[in-house]
Scaffold this motif. Structure first.
Motif, PDB file in Angstrom:
ATOM      1  N   GLY A  17       0.808  -1.213   0.000  1.00 38.11           N
ATOM      2  CA  GLY A  17       0.000   0.000   0.000  1.00 38.11           C
ATOM      3  C   GLY A  17       0.843   1.265   0.000  1.00 38.11           C
ATOM      4  O   GLY A  17       0.434   2.301  -0.535  1.00 38.11           O
ATOM      5  N   GLU A  25      -3.161   5.641  -7.217  1.00 39.18           N
ATOM      6  CA  GLU A  25      -3.991   4.463  -7.441  1.00 39.18           C
ATOM      7  C   GLU A  25      -4.744   4.510  -8.764  1.00 39.18           C
ATOM      8  O   GLU A  25      -5.533   3.630  -9.057  1.00 39.18           O
ATOM      9  N   THR A  96      -3.316  -7.711  -1.659  1.00 40.61           N
ATOM     10  CA  THR A  96      -3.998  -6.586  -1.019  1.00 40.61           C
ATOM     11  C   THR A  96      -2.953  -5.549  -0.638  1.00 40.61           C
ATOM     12  O   THR A  96      -1.737  -5.829  -0.671  1.00 40.61           O
ATOM     13  N   ALA A  97      -3.410  -4.389  -0.246  1.00 40.02           N
ATOM     14  CA  ALA A  97      -2.496  -3.318   0.179  1.00 40.02           C
ATOM     15  C   ALA A  97      -1.706  -3.728   1.418  1.00 40.02           C
ATOM     16  O   ALA A  97      -0.658  -3.156   1.708  1.00 40.02           O
ATOM     17  N   GLU A  98      -2.182  -4.752   2.135  1.00 42.15           N
ATOM     18  CA  GLU A  98      -1.494  -5.240   3.337  1.00 42.15           C
ATOM     19  C   GLU A  98      -0.392  -6.249   3.022  1.00 42.15           C
ATOM     20  O   GLU A  98       0.388  -6.603   3.902  1.00 42.15           O
ATOM     21  N   ARG A 120      -8.944  -4.356  -3.174  1.00 40.64           N
ATOM     22  CA  ARG A 120      -9.582  -4.019  -1.903  1.00 40.64           C
ATOM     23  C   ARG A 120     -10.959  -4.664  -1.978  1.00 40.64           C
ATOM     24  O   ARG A 120     -11.837  -4.159  -2.659  1.00 40.64           O
ATOM     25  N   GLN A 123     -12.744  -4.914  -5.440  1.00 37.54           N
ATOM     26  CA  GLN A 123     -12.447  -3.701  -6.202  1.00 37.54           C
ATOM     27  C   GLN A 123     -10.949  -3.614  -6.491  1.00 37.54           C
ATOM     28  O   GLN A 123     -10.122  -3.887  -5.616  1.00 37.54           O
ATOM     29  N   ALA A 125      -7.687  -1.751  -6.606  1.00 41.50           N
ATOM     30  CA  ALA A 125      -7.152  -0.569  -5.922  1.00 41.50           C
ATOM     31  C   ALA A 125      -5.961   0.019  -6.664  1.00 41.50           C
ATOM     32  O   ALA A 125      -5.651   1.194  -6.508  1.00 41.50           O
TER      33      ALA A 125
END
Length: 158
Positions: A17, A25, A96-98, A120, A123, A125
């Motif tokens: 992220g 983004e 994911t952003a994580e 996300r 969706q 991201a």
């Protein structure tokens, strides 16, 4: 040297992220019912090597230059008549952003891909490329060099 190794390891443990925040983004995308010609033209105009294929806001595939070369050029198809949905890669690896920088690098290496969608929920991201990750690592190495130089020169705080 333990300080440098710890600093480099810490940078690889950072979340993807952070890269998305730095690069933004915004993502170019294409629907499955667009022609391959339209997609390739957009990719050329934008200087990108792959584009996510969306149905509404949901990621349903990726179209890369590799897909074009293997599934249009080599098979003698016409890019103006072939639809993106006919040649896109549908089994898309996502993160994911994580996810950590290290996890993303390992996944890209294992899957032999250069573009990785970040989601996300369902969706899209953003997208990170292998170039984004390489630039991040170069930046981390530069920071480590600066810390070591300061440490050796006696100006390192602590």
């Amino acid at each position: 040297m333990a300080i440098a190794a710890a600093a480099a390891r810490t940078r690889l443990e950072e979340r993807i992220g952070v890269i998305l925040q730095e690069k933004g983004e915004s993502v170019w995308s294409i629907p499955a019912d667009a022609s391959v010609y339209t997609a390739i033209k957009m990719m050329a105009d934008q200087g990108i090597g792959a584009v996510p294929v969306l149905e509404g806001s949901q990621l349903i595939g990726m179209l890369s230059e590799r897909d074009y070369a293997r599934k249009v050029v080599l098979e003698g198809r016409n890019s103006r008549e072939t639809l993106v949905g006919d040649i896109m890669t549908t089994s898309v690896a996502t993160v994911t952003a994580e996810s950590t920088i290290d996890e993303c690098m390992r996944l890209m290496t294992a899957k032999r891909i250069r573009h990785l969608p970040v989601v996300r929920g369902e969706q899209l991201a953003g997208i990170v490329s292998i170039g984004d990750l390489v630039n991040w690592i170069i930046s981390a190495q530069q920071e480590t060099i600066e810390h070591l130089t300061s440490y050796i020169g006696g100006s390192y705080p602590g």
